[in-house]
Design a protein around this motif. Sequence first.
Motif, mmCIF file in Angstrom:
data_model
loop_
_atom_site.group_PDB
_atom_site.id
_atom_site.type_symbol
_atom_site.label_atom_id
_atom_site.label_comp_id
_atom_site.label_asym_id
_atom_site.label_seq_id
_atom_site.Cartn_x
_atom_site.Cartn_y
_atom_site.Cartn_z
ATOM 1 N N ARG A 230 -16.544 10.686 13.166
ATOM 2 C CA ARG A 230 -17.206 9.984 14.264
ATOM 3 C C ARG A 230 -16.669 10.485 15.598
ATOM 4 O O ARG A 230 -15.452 10.563 15.805
ATOM 5 N N GLN A 231 -17.579 10.819 16.506
ATOM 6 C CA GLN A 231 -17.166 11.348 17.802
ATOM 7 C C GLN A 231 -16.724 10.215 18.721
ATOM 8 O O GLN A 231 -17.180 9.077 18.601
ATOM 9 N N ALA A 232 -15.835 10.559 19.628
ATOM 10 C CA ALA A 232 -15.333 9.572 20.578
ATOM 11 C C ALA A 232 -16.434 9.126 21.527
ATOM 12 O O ALA A 232 -17.352 9.896 21.857
ATOM 13 N N GLY A 233 -16.355 7.870 21.965
ATOM 14 C CA GLY A 233 -17.341 7.349 22.921
ATOM 15 C C GLY A 233 -17.080 7.860 24.329
ATOM 16 O O GLY A 233 -16.067 8.522 24.598
ATOM 17 N N GLU A 234 -17.991 7.550 25.214
ATOM 18 C CA GLU A 234 -17.875 8.000 26.604
ATOM 19 C C GLU A 234 -18.002 6.788 27.522
ATOM 20 O O GLU A 234 -18.947 6.005 27.399
ATOM 21 N N MET A 235 -17.025 6.610 28.406
ATOM 22 C CA MET A 235 -17.024 5.476 29.316
ATOM 23 C C MET A 235 -17.927 5.762 30.518
ATOM 24 O O MET A 235 -17.953 6.880 31.040
ATOM 25 N N VAL A 236 -18.686 4.755 30.923
ATOM 26 C CA VAL A 236 -19.534 4.883 32.115
ATOM 27 C C VAL A 236 -19.174 3.766 33.089
ATOM 28 O O VAL A 236 -18.668 2.711 32.697
ATOM 29 N N GLY A 237 -19.470 4.003 34.363
ATOM 30 C CA GLY A 237 -19.064 3.058 35.395
ATOM 31 C C GLY A 237 -20.102 2.037 35.784
ATOM 32 O O GLY A 237 -19.770 1.038 36.430
ATOM 33 N N SER A 238 -21.365 2.261 35.408
ATOM 34 C CA SER A 238 -22.414 1.329 35.814
ATOM 35 C C SER A 238 -23.595 1.427 34.862
ATOM 36 O O SER A 238 -23.689 2.368 34.052
ATOM 37 N N VAL A 239 -24.516 0.467 35.000
ATOM 38 C CA VAL A 239 -25.718 0.464 34.167
ATOM 39 C C VAL A 239 -26.576 1.682 34.486
ATOM 40 O O VAL A 239 -27.138 2.330 33.588
ATOM 41 N N ASP A 240 -26.669 2.016 35.768
ATOM 42 C CA ASP A 240 -27.477 3.164 36.176
ATOM 43 C C ASP A 240 -26.955 4.452 35.547
ATOM 44 O O ASP A 240 -27.731 5.307 35.093
ATOM 45 N N GLU A 241 -25.624 4.579 35.528
ATOM 46 C CA GLU A 241 -25.020 5.772 34.916
ATOM 47 C C GLU A 241 -25.289 5.794 33.412
ATOM 48 O O GLU A 241 -25.549 6.850 32.833
ATOM 49 N N LEU A 242 -25.241 4.604 32.794
ATOM 50 C CA LEU A 242 -25.518 4.501 31.364
ATOM 51 C C LEU A 242 -26.947 4.949 31.062
ATOM 52 O O LEU A 242 -27.181 5.752 30.143
ATOM 53 N N VAL A 243 -27.909 4.460 31.821
ATOM 54 C CA VAL A 243 -29.316 4.831 31.624
ATOM 55 C C VAL A 243 -29.491 6.325 31.820
ATOM 56 O O VAL A 243 -30.210 7.004 31.070
ATOM 57 N N SER A 244 -28.808 6.868 32.829
ATOM 58 C CA SER A 244 -28.911 8.294 33.111
ATOM 59 C C SER A 244 -28.379 9.125 31.933
ATOM 60 O O SER A 244 -28.991 10.121 31.533
ATOM 61 N N LYS A 245 -27.233 8.682 31.377
ATOM 62 C CA LYS A 245 -26.650 9.400 30.236
ATOM 63 C C LYS A 245 -27.574 9.346 29.014
ATOM 64 O O LYS A 245 -27.740 10.342 28.289
ATOM 65 N N LEU A 246 -28.173 8.176 28.805
ATOM 66 C CA LEU A 246 -29.072 8.018 27.662
ATOM 67 C C LEU A 246 -30.290 8.914 27.814
ATOM 68 O O LEU A 246 -30.789 9.497 26.829
ATOM 69 N N LYS A 247 -30.789 9.060 29.037
ATOM 70 C CA LYS A 247 -31.939 9.933 29.283
ATOM 71 C C LYS A 247 -31.578 11.392 29.044
ATOM 72 O O LYS A 247 -32.369 12.155 28.494
ATOM 73 N N GLU A 248 -30.362 11.758 29.426
ATOM 74 C CA GLU A 248 -29.900 13.134 29.227
ATOM 75 C C GLU A 248 -29.867 13.493 27.741
ATOM 76 O O GLU A 248 -30.177 14.597 27.334
ATOM 77 N N LYS A 249 -29.462 12.496 26.943
ATOM 78 C CA LYS A 249 -29.335 12.733 25.504
ATOM 79 C C LYS A 249 -30.657 12.479 24.759
ATOM 80 O O LYS A 249 -30.718 12.625 23.542
ATOM 81 N N GLY A 250 -31.681 12.100 25.505
ATOM 82 C CA GLY A 250 -32.993 11.913 24.889
ATOM 83 C C GLY A 250 -33.133 10.634 24.095
ATOM 84 O O GLY A 250 -34.030 10.505 23.252
ATOM 85 N N VAL A 251 -32.226 9.648 24.343
ATOM 86 C CA VAL A 251 -32.292 8.385 23.610
ATOM 87 C C VAL A 251 -33.384 7.493 24.161
ATOM 88 O O VAL A 251 -34.063 6.774 23.426
ATOM 89 N N VAL A 252 -33.578 7.512 25.473
ATOM 90 C CA VAL A 252 -34.637 6.700 26.119
ATOM 91 C C VAL A 252 -35.549 7.601 26.932
ATOM 92 O O VAL A 252 -35.241 8.737 27.231
#
Length: 252
Positions: A230-252
Amino acid sequence: MKVLVPVKRVIDYNVKVRVKADGSGVDLANVKMSMNPFDEIAVEEAIRLKEKGQVEEVVAVSIGVKQAQETLRTALAMGADRAILIVAADDVHQDIEPLSVAKLLAKVVEEESPDIVLCGKQAIDNDMNATGQMLSALLGWSQAMYANEVAVEDGQAVVTREVDGGLQTVKVKLPTIISTDLRLNEPRYASLPNIMKAKKKPLEEKTAADYGVDVAPRLQVVDTKEPPARQAGEMVGSVDELVSKLKEKGVV
């Protein structure tokens, strides 16, 4: 009424499974083996039906290597009346496939004439979840799979099981095949006196050849691998950053 309970010898569920270095399968050297947990639940349910006076005899049957005697003795210590061992392999690494197991069980059913075959829904080593259904097809019997509640009344079995969105209750005519789910009951521990008594209970030994069933494998395991780490998780500082990361990975 008679209940037949198939039980399988598997790696103990508390043991961490190790894959052989050459990827040819699982390492079983000096590994603790025990009864398949779902089969243990089936044995417990059969014994409870006997304690209610609805069943006169509980017969445990195992198909595999000679060492499965230990598994059957556990079933006898829990409260089964007698046991049948069908030796179908010499190598502990050879897994008897569900269709071969179902064919052998069908032969045992012809001899024993049980009213119910109570089996675990699946084995934790291969997760096939097929033997009960195949046995039902071979015998032409009714089936009620994944039971989390079982009652026998008026020549019928009433089985409640979990389905998407709730519970489903089915009523099947006897004889029938019932497979057990995890929440049906909590198996008892075999007491020391019962373990000693189990050594004197009858255990009949036969071979697959006695029943004229070919157990040669039809499937070939090409490769066995450990699951990826299992790969390590990644900490984010805000909801906007979380949404941005999810978009980068193609999750949303």
